[in-house]
Design a protein around this motif. Structure first.
Motif, PDB file in Angstrom:
ATOM      1  N   TYR A   1      -0.594  -1.028   7.597  1.00  9.89           N
ATOM      2  CA  TYR A   1      -1.535  -1.642   6.651  1.00  9.89           C
ATOM      3  C   TYR A   1      -0.793  -2.580   5.713  1.00  9.89           C
ATOM      4  N   TYR A   2       0.339  -2.121   5.210  1.00 13.10           N
ATOM      5  CA  TYR A   2       1.116  -2.906   4.254  1.00 13.10           C
ATOM      6  C   TYR A   2       1.641  -4.180   4.909  1.00 13.10           C
ATOM      7  N   LYS A   3       2.236  -4.029   6.096  1.00 18.81           N
ATOM      8  CA  LYS A   3       2.796  -5.180   6.808  1.00 18.81           C
ATOM      9  C   LYS A   3       1.735  -6.232   7.106  1.00 18.81           C
ATOM     10  N   LYS A   4       0.520  -5.770   7.423  1.00 17.23           N
ATOM     11  CA  LYS A   4      -0.558  -6.696   7.770  1.00 17.23           C
ATOM     12  C   LYS A   4      -1.315  -7.216   6.555  1.00 17.23           C
ATOM     13  N   GLY A   5      -0.951  -6.721   5.365  1.00 13.09           N
ATOM     14  CA  GLY A   5      -1.615  -7.184   4.150  1.00 13.09           C
ATOM     15  C   GLY A   5      -2.946  -6.508   3.882  1.00 13.09           C
ATOM     16  N   ASN A   6      -3.210  -5.378   4.550  1.00 10.69           N
ATOM     17  CA  ASN A   6      -4.453  -4.629   4.324  1.00 10.69           C
ATOM     18  C   ASN A   6      -4.258  -3.658   3.156  1.00 10.69           C
ATOM     19  N   TYR A   7      -4.054  -4.224   1.982  1.00 10.35           N
ATOM     20  CA  TYR A   7      -3.719  -3.419   0.810  1.00 10.35           C
ATOM     21  C   TYR A   7      -4.858  -2.517   0.363  1.00 10.35           C
ATOM     22  N   ASP A   8      -6.090  -3.002   0.455  1.00 13.39           N
ATOM     23  CA  ASP A   8      -7.234  -2.173   0.054  1.00 13.39           C
ATOM     24  C   ASP A   8      -7.317  -0.913   0.912  1.00 13.39           C
ATOM     25  N   THR A   9      -7.121  -1.068   2.208  1.00 12.04           N
ATOM     26  CA  THR A   9      -7.153   0.083   3.110  1.00 12.04           C
ATOM     27  C   THR A   9      -6.001   1.035   2.797  1.00 12.04           C
ATOM     28  N   LEU A  10      -4.824   0.483   2.600  1.00  9.07           N
ATOM     29  CA  LEU A  10      -3.666   1.311   2.260  1.00  9.07           C
ATOM     30  C   LEU A  10      -3.939   2.128   1.003  1.00  9.07           C
ATOM     31  N   VAL A  11      -4.487   1.483  -0.010  1.00  4.68           N
ATOM     32  CA  VAL A  11      -4.771   2.155  -1.280  1.00  4.68           C
ATOM     33  C   VAL A  11      -5.788   3.272  -1.083  1.00  4.68           C
ATOM     34  N   LYS A  12      -6.873   2.986  -0.371  1.00  2.00           N
ATOM     35  CA  LYS A  12      -7.918   3.996  -0.156  1.00  2.00           C
ATOM     36  C   LYS A  12      -7.382   5.205   0.597  1.00  2.00           C
ATOM     37  N   VAL A  13      -6.629   4.965   1.638  1.00  2.00           N
ATOM     38  CA  VAL A  13      -6.118   6.044   2.475  1.00  2.00           C
ATOM     39  C   VAL A  13      -5.034   6.845   1.747  1.00  2.00           C
ATOM     40  N   SER A  14      -4.146   6.160   1.038  1.00  2.00           N
ATOM     41  CA  SER A  14      -3.004   6.852   0.433  1.00  2.00           C
ATOM     42  C   SER A  14      -3.329   7.540  -0.889  1.00  2.00           C
ATOM     43  N   ARG A  15      -4.245   6.993  -1.692  1.00  2.00           N
ATOM     44  CA  ARG A  15      -4.511   7.544  -3.024  1.00  2.00           C
ATOM     45  C   ARG A  15      -4.921   9.011  -2.972  1.00  2.00           C
TER      46      ARG A  15
END
Length: 153
Positions: free
Chosen positions: A4-18
């Motif tokens: 997610y981070y590498k592809k710039g999908n920051y919103d998804t990364l945040v939702k999944v990781s938080r």
């Protein structure tokens, strides 16, 4: 998460990781990515508090995340949470590779919130920590600013 981070999908990364980070699924590398990606300083603060409250003894990578938080707190003028985490970083974050920069950032937060005595005290502690020449120059500039404030009184 890394994808997610590498592809710039920051919103998804945040939702999944938080939610995972707050519930105890602790991967400190994910925490770093989360802090770098989360747009809400308040949410980062809550997540860091959740992790820190579980154990006061944290690895150096945790304090690298706190350093990132301090930088953002300074830029976004979030002095209350910046001061709280700055104190924790100063006292417990010595293992961080960013320790001297983080302590400097904490001093800048204090200076920006017009807590000049506290900023001066933190800078005094910082002098015992090795710093590169670039950081040394920034520290000296802040010291000059503090000296001018003292003269104005």
């Amino acid at each position: 998460m890394y994808e997610y981070y590498k592809k710039g999908n920051y919103d998804t990364l945040v939702k999944v990781s938080r939610s995972g980070l707050r519930s105890g699924e602790l991967d400190y590398k994910i925490l770093l990515l989360y802090v770098a990606s989360e747009s809400s300083l308040e949410e980062i603060d809550k997540t860091l508090l959740s992790i820190y409250s579980r154990s006061k003894e944290q690895p150096s990578i945790f304090y690298n995340s706190v350093f990132l938080f301090l930088e953002r707190a300074l830029v976004l003028e979030s002095y209350e949470s910046g001061t709280r985490w700055g104190k924790i970083f100063l006292n417990k974050g010595e293992s961080s590779v960013r320790y001297s920069e983080g302590v400097y950032t904490y001093a800048c937060i204090l200076y920006s919130s017009q807590e000049y005595e506290a900023a001066s005290s933190v800078l005094t502690k910082l002098k015992s920590v090795p710093a590169d020449s670039k950081l040394g120059k920034r520290i000296r500039i802040l010291e000059i600013g503090l000296e001018k404030r003292k003269e104005e009184k």
